[in-house]
Design a protein around this motif. Structure first.
Motif, PDB file in Angstrom:
ATOM      1  N   LEU A   1      12.275 -11.103  19.430  1.00 33.32           N
ATOM      2  CA  LEU A   1      11.083 -10.352  19.035  1.00 33.32           C
ATOM      3  C   LEU A   1      11.109 -10.017  17.553  1.00 33.32           C
ATOM      4  O   LEU A   1      10.065 -10.019  16.885  1.00 33.32           O
ATOM      5  CB  LEU A   1      10.989  -9.070  19.868  1.00 33.32           C
ATOM      6  N   ALA A   2      12.299  -9.727  17.014  1.00 29.36           N
ATOM      7  CA  ALA A   2      12.407  -9.392  15.595  1.00 29.36           C
ATOM      8  C   ALA A   2      12.038 -10.577  14.705  1.00 29.36           C
ATOM      9  O   ALA A   2      11.538 -10.390  13.589  1.00 29.36           O
ATOM     10  CB  ALA A   2      13.821  -8.923  15.280  1.00 29.36           C
ATOM     11  N   VAL A   3      12.262 -11.791  15.182  1.00 34.18           N
ATOM     12  CA  VAL A   3      11.976 -12.980  14.380  1.00 34.18           C
ATOM     13  C   VAL A   3      10.541 -13.451  14.563  1.00 34.18           C
ATOM     14  O   VAL A   3       9.842 -13.776  13.594  1.00 34.18           O
ATOM     15  CB  VAL A   3      12.970 -14.108  14.735  1.00 34.18           C
TER      16      VAL A   3
ATOM     17  N   ARG B   1       8.534 -11.195   3.734  1.00 34.80           N
ATOM     18  CA  ARG B   1       9.723 -11.957   3.334  1.00 34.80           C
ATOM     19  C   ARG B   1       9.351 -13.162   2.486  1.00 34.80           C
ATOM     20  O   ARG B   1      10.111 -13.552   1.589  1.00 34.80           O
ATOM     21  CB  ARG B   1      10.480 -12.402   4.584  1.00 34.80           C
ATOM     22  N   SER B   2       8.197 -13.748   2.737  1.00 31.51           N
ATOM     23  CA  SER B   2       7.813 -14.976   2.028  1.00 31.51           C
ATOM     24  C   SER B   2       7.695 -14.780   0.518  1.00 31.51           C
ATOM     25  O   SER B   2       8.295 -15.535  -0.250  1.00 31.51           O
ATOM     26  CB  SER B   2       6.503 -15.521   2.610  1.00 31.51           C
ATOM     27  N   PRO B   3       6.959 -13.776   0.020  1.00 24.65           N
ATOM     28  CA  PRO B   3       6.899 -13.616  -1.444  1.00 24.65           C
ATOM     29  C   PRO B   3       8.210 -13.165  -2.068  1.00 24.65           C
ATOM     30  O   PRO B   3       8.417 -13.360  -3.265  1.00 24.65           O
ATOM     31  CB  PRO B   3       5.804 -12.548  -1.634  1.00 24.65           C
ATOM     32  N   ILE B   4       9.115 -12.582  -1.263  1.00 25.94           N
ATOM     33  CA  ILE B   4      10.419 -12.183  -1.809  1.00 25.94           C
ATOM     34  C   ILE B   4      11.336 -13.390  -1.956  1.00 25.94           C
ATOM     35  O   ILE B   4      11.997 -13.570  -2.981  1.00 25.94           O
ATOM     36  CB  ILE B   4      11.073 -11.111  -0.912  1.00 25.94           C
ATOM     37  N   CYS B   5      11.361 -14.243  -0.937  1.00 26.26           N
ATOM     38  CA  CYS B   5      12.267 -15.391  -0.954  1.00 26.26           C
ATOM     39  C   CYS B   5      11.697 -16.577  -1.724  1.00 26.26           C
ATOM     40  O   CYS B   5      12.450 -17.401  -2.245  1.00 26.26           O
ATOM     41  CB  CYS B   5      12.598 -15.822   0.473  1.00 26.26           C
ATOM     42  N   TYR B   6      10.369 -16.680  -1.756  1.00 25.43           N
ATOM     43  CA  TYR B   6       9.745 -17.810  -2.446  1.00 25.43           C
ATOM     44  C   TYR B   6       8.639 -17.297  -3.377  1.00 25.43           C
ATOM     45  O   TYR B   6       7.463 -17.538  -3.149  1.00 25.43           O
ATOM     46  CB  TYR B   6       9.164 -18.803  -1.440  1.00 25.43           C
TER      47      TYR B   6
ATOM     48  N   ILE C   1      18.338  -9.896   6.263  1.00 26.29           N
ATOM     49  CA  ILE C   1      19.264  -9.255   7.196  1.00 26.29           C
ATOM     50  C   ILE C   1      18.735  -7.900   7.633  1.00 26.29           C
ATOM     51  O   ILE C   1      18.797  -7.525   8.813  1.00 26.29           O
ATOM     52  CB  ILE C   1      20.656  -9.116   6.549  1.00 26.29           C
ATOM     53  N   ASN C   2      18.164  -7.176   6.694  1.00 24.99           N
ATOM     54  CA  ASN C   2      17.677  -5.835   6.998  1.00 24.99           C
ATOM     55  C   ASN C   2      16.549  -5.855   8.019  1.00 24.99           C
ATOM     56  O   ASN C   2      16.540  -5.059   8.964  1.00 24.99           O
ATOM     57  CB  ASN C   2      17.213  -5.147   5.717  1.00 24.99           C
ATOM     58  N   ILE C   3      15.597  -6.765   7.876  1.00 23.23           N
ATOM     59  CA  ILE C   3      14.470  -6.770   8.812  1.00 23.23           C
ATOM     60  C   ILE C   3      14.867  -7.335  10.170  1.00 23.23           C
ATOM     61  O   ILE C   3      14.155  -7.122  11.159  1.00 23.23           O
ATOM     62  CB  ILE C   3      13.274  -7.561   8.243  1.00 23.23           C
ATOM     63  N   LEU C   4      16.005  -8.051  10.245  1.00 20.37           N
ATOM     64  CA  LEU C   4      16.475  -8.538  11.537  1.00 20.37           C
ATOM     65  C   LEU C   4      17.159  -7.433  12.336  1.00 20.37           C
ATOM     66  O   LEU C   4      17.120  -7.440  13.570  1.00 20.37           O
ATOM     67  CB  LEU C   4      17.446  -9.714  11.349  1.00 20.37           C
ATOM     68  N   VAL C   5      17.795  -6.481  11.656  1.00 23.27           N
ATOM     69  CA  VAL C   5      18.498  -5.410  12.365  1.00 23.27           C
ATOM     70  C   VAL C   5      17.706  -4.111  12.396  1.00 23.27           C
ATOM     71  O   VAL C   5      17.894  -3.290  13.304  1.00 23.27           O
ATOM     72  CB  VAL C   5      19.890  -5.170  11.747  1.00 23.27           C
ATOM     73  N   ASP C   6      16.837  -3.896  11.426  1.00 21.17           N
ATOM     74  CA  ASP C   6      16.048  -2.671  11.380  1.00 21.17           C
ATOM     75  C   ASP C   6      14.579  -3.042  11.461  1.00 21.17           C
ATOM     76  O   ASP C   6      13.932  -3.335  10.461  1.00 21.17           O
ATOM     77  CB  ASP C   6      16.352  -1.894  10.099  1.00 21.17           C
ATOM     78  N   ASN C   7      14.049  -3.052  12.656  1.00 19.87           N
ATOM     79  CA  ASN C   7      12.655  -3.411  12.882  1.00 19.87           C
ATOM     80  C   ASN C   7      12.079  -2.509  13.965  1.00 19.87           C
ATOM     81  O   ASN C   7      12.774  -1.616  14.478  1.00 19.87           O
ATOM     82  CB  ASN C   7      12.535  -4.890  13.266  1.00 19.87           C
TER      83      ASN C   7
END
Length: 769
Positions: free
Chosen positions: A252-254, A264-269, A304-310
């Motif tokens: 569900l987190a993903v 995440r998209s504008p941060i990573c790309y 990592i943060n959004i995978l564990v803290d959502n």
């Protein structure tokens, strides 16, 4: 590990038919009638001090009515050893069994209640081999003889009594019970024993997914070992449920976490080489220093943060507490039911027997001034125990201070390195990993010290009964091993948020800048720390010293004329300390999962995979690589019920406090009630971070409104007082509700097994159908 195919192949080279006549049957004397109930090992040499004790001890054994025969060692290392084979005649065995409260197997309820027909047939096959007419099991025979020898005198002095004292004085090298024969089935075999049934149907990887034959385990190893494997099996079953929930949370987190995944998209790309102020350091109220980085270097940390803290972390944190409470409450009822089946509640089981090691001097004991009756024993040991605990606590504080200092130095070095634009914040993650790996290794060493200290404390306590001795050992082991991992992981979970909700200075009488965990929540640190400590200390490093491959039938030194008692002499002893250590590991594992499991759900899946294998490996160790355990039958295993109850209440508090302090759940909920987050990076920063500009750089730092000067802003912004109040209220109500639910669960699963009716004994003919 010897496979079953290898064991079958071994029968052609080495089996009981190749042994000389005097050792043809594993537990038989040379005349083929009397059986070996216990083996005593002594040195065959003259000793002025030891010889009188040895002679007195053996003489008193014979006076008791037991029969003794000795054999010289065959192997080169055992040439100077004597192996005494002790046998108890039936009439003496019956009297001793009644005295020690050990009943024979004819009244066992498990024979009537077993749902598995296969297991029922196994029990009948095993019991047909028991000596008639008393029909004591081979384990019970050995236990009765062992308990009798624990009370045999070996001198005239007050404390010259008991087999264990002779072993400590090294007058007796060892004492052990024999297994019921080889663990494989020889080609010329005409009967089968419980050890062979367990080897082919319980131990090893090939039996991972087979049902545990707990009644056969109880028949061969006794109630304590059977309860241990019953607990382990039930724990793994519940871990399967928790693993499914953990995988669902990760899924569900993903796939159902659109807002944060879109961010995440504008941060990573990023479309442009954007630079942001990663962290702000307030030098003075008029001067702010900012460490700037390129936005894409923040990618992995944010992922990592959004995978564990959502938004699903809340539900999983609540689930893992309810899961643990349901498991422990269900186990309490299951344990009572198993004790009823195996009739451990209807037997005295040596409960009131005084330990020969109990040191009590009537002359020096404290007495009442009026009546002269002894009112208390010497309490000097309490001061020594207090000193031991103080030393252990200081050791834990010292180790925690060292790792806390290492972490601070790493953060300081990291902050300094951030002055260069080409450095990545991800360097904190490997530093954190290295620190926790070192801590896990140190924790393994400290736990070894704790085991020694616990044994020393229990010896000093001078327990009067065997039950109190075993219960005290379990309590001290758990209480000594609990604090250090909890305070270290608690530091990463609580962080500084529980003491200091913000840092910084007051700006325009409105804002307080928060720089606790920079641009992410604190949960990513807890997730790494929890994952490494749980897996490395309580999974990988838990068994390194116990993975033996030596059995009583695969030793290189074994030759045709080596008898069974000498083969089993090299096997390690399975005692109360080993059983308590195994249970401590499992209960500590459960404590950490309930307390911090929400921080890294995939860790639960890894623990499950290892535990499924490890349970069968433990079964193999007990069946092949250990001597047959001589654990006294009493209710001392019940102490783990009390420990589990304490553990649940501790886990409830730790779980909710770490969840509130390390995640952004409550803050996110309160902010989104005022204004939606939005799907763009700019909207996200504007919602959760205070923004200002220094030159060409936009700086973001967590901020809360201290005083709402403007009415409109006061409706939208979150104040520090409001955030703190909501967090404390959530902790308070969560603890009350969960404690109430746990009490209700205990009531639901409390089974009054003492009121169950004992089934009528069925005829032997009906059982054999």
């Amino acid at each position: 590990m010897m496979t079953k195919e290898a064991a079958d192949g071994a029968t052609s080279d080495f089996n009981e038919s190749t042994l000389p006549p005097k050792t043809k049957t594993a537990r038989t004397f040379r005349d083929g009638v009397r059986k070996i109930d216990l083996i005593l090992v002594m040195k065959d040499e003259e000793n002025i001090v030891a010889d009188p004790m040895k002679n007195s001890f053996l003489t008193n054994i014979v006076k008791m009515g037991l029969e003794i025969e000795f054999e010289h060692g065959v192997l080169p290392n055992n040439k100077k050893l004597l192996f005494f084979k002790v046998h108890c005649p039936n009439d003496v065995l019956n009297n001793l069994g009644n005295a020690f409260g050990v009943n024979y197997v004819e009244i066992a309820r498990a024979e009537h209640i077993m749902t598995s027909r296969k297991e029922h047939n196994w029990i009948n096959l095993i019991r047909k081999e028991y000596a008639q007419p008393l029909q004591y099991s081979s384990l019970d025979r050995s236990l009765i003889v062992y308990m009798a020898l624990l009370n045999v005198r070996f001198g005239d002095r007050q404390n010259y009594i008991g087999l264990e004292r002779l072993i400590k004085r090294k007058v007796v090298i060892d004492a052990y019970a024999l297994h019921d024969g080889p663990y494989y089935i020889p080609q010329d075999s005409t009967s089968i024993n419980a050890r062979q049934i367990l080897f082919y149907n319980w131990v090893g990887i090939t039996n991972i997914f087979t049902r545990q034959p707990l009644n056969v385990v109880h028949e061969y190893f006794g109630p304590k070992v059977a309860l241990y494997f019953a607990y382990y099996g039930l724990y793994n079953l519940f871990l399967t449920i928790a693993s499914i929930a953990a995988l669902m949370t990760l899924f569900l987190a993903v796939f159902l976490n659109e807002t944060y995944m879109n961010l995440r998209s504008p941060i990573c790309y990023p479309t442009a080489p954007q630079i942001i102020c990663f962290s702000c350091f307030n030098k003075t109220p008029t001067f702010v220093m900012c460490y700037v980085i390129k936005l894409f270097r923040f990618c992995n940390w944010y992922t990592i943060n959004i995978l564990v803290d959502n938004k699903y972390t809340t539900f999983f944190a609540t689930f893992i507490i309810l899961w643990g409470m349901f498991f422990t409450a269900y186990w309490f009822g299951r344990e009572k039911y198993l004790n009823w089946i195996w009739e451990t509640r209807n037997k005295d089981f040596n409960r009131k027997q005084i330990r020969p090691e109990y040191d009590f001097n009537q002359e020096t004991a404290r007495k009442s001034n009026k009546t002269g009756i002894v009112i208390a024993k010497n309490r000097d040991f309490k001061i020594k125990i207090l000193i031991c605990y103080i030393v252990v606590i200081l050791l834990a504080v010292f180790i925690f201070a060292i790792f806390l200092r290492l972490r601070k130095l790493q953060d300081k070095a990291y902050i300094k390195s951030m002055l260069m634009l080409n450095r990545s914040p991800e360097k904190i993650i490997p530093r954190l990993i290295y620190t926790m790996i070192g801590f896990s290794i140190v924790l393994s060493i400290v736990d070894f010290i704790h085991r020694k200290v616990a044994s020393y404390i229990v010896q000093m306590e001078n327990h009067k009964t065997y039950v109190s001795y075993s219960r005290s050992l379990a309590k001290h082991l758990y209480m000594l091993c609990l604090p250090l991992p909890m305070i270290v992981l608690g530091y990463y979970g609580f962080h500084s948020a529980i003491f200091d909700m913000w840092r910084g200075y007051e700006k325009d009488n409105r804002y307080l800048l928060d720089d606790m965990c920079v641009m992410t929540s604190c949960l990513f640190e807890l997730s790494f720390a929890f994952l490494i400590v749980l897996l490395l200390r309580y999974v990988i490093l838990r068994k390194l010293s116990l993975y033996s491959s030596v059995t009583d039938y695969n030793q290189r030194a074994i030759v045709e004329n080596v008898p069974c008692w000498e083969r089993e002499f090299v096997l390690p002893r399975f005692n109360e300390n080993i059983l308590a250590s195994k249970m401590t590991i499992l209960v500590m594992q459960l404590t950490l999962i309930m307390s911090f499991g929400f921080a890294c759900p995939p860790a639960i899946v890894i623990v499950l995979v290892f535990n499924i294998y490890d349970m069968r490996r433990d079964a193999e160790l007990c069946t092949l690589h250990y001597r047959r355990p001589l654990l006294l039958k009493n209710n001392s295993f019940d102490v783990w019920t009390e420990i589990l109850k304490l553990m649940v209440y501790i886990a409830i508090v730790v779980n909710v406090v770490s969840f509130v302090c390390s995640t952004d759940t409550i803050e996110t909920f309160l902010r989104e009630q005022r204004k939606s987050t939005g799907n763009t990076l700019k909207q996200f920063f504007q919602q959760f971070f205070f923004e200002y500009t220094i030159g060409m750089v936009t700086c973001y730092a967590r901020a809360y409104t201290h005083k709402a000067m403007d009415t409109d802003i006061g409706k939208e912004e979150l104040t520090v007082d409001e955030l703190r109040t909501c967090q404390y209220m959530y902790i308070y109500f969560f603890e009350i509700i969960m404690a109430a639910i746990y009490l209700i669960m205990q009531y639901i699963f409390s089974i009054d097994v003492d009121e169950k009716k004992i089934p009528k004994k069925q005829g032997r003919g009906n059982n054999d159908e």
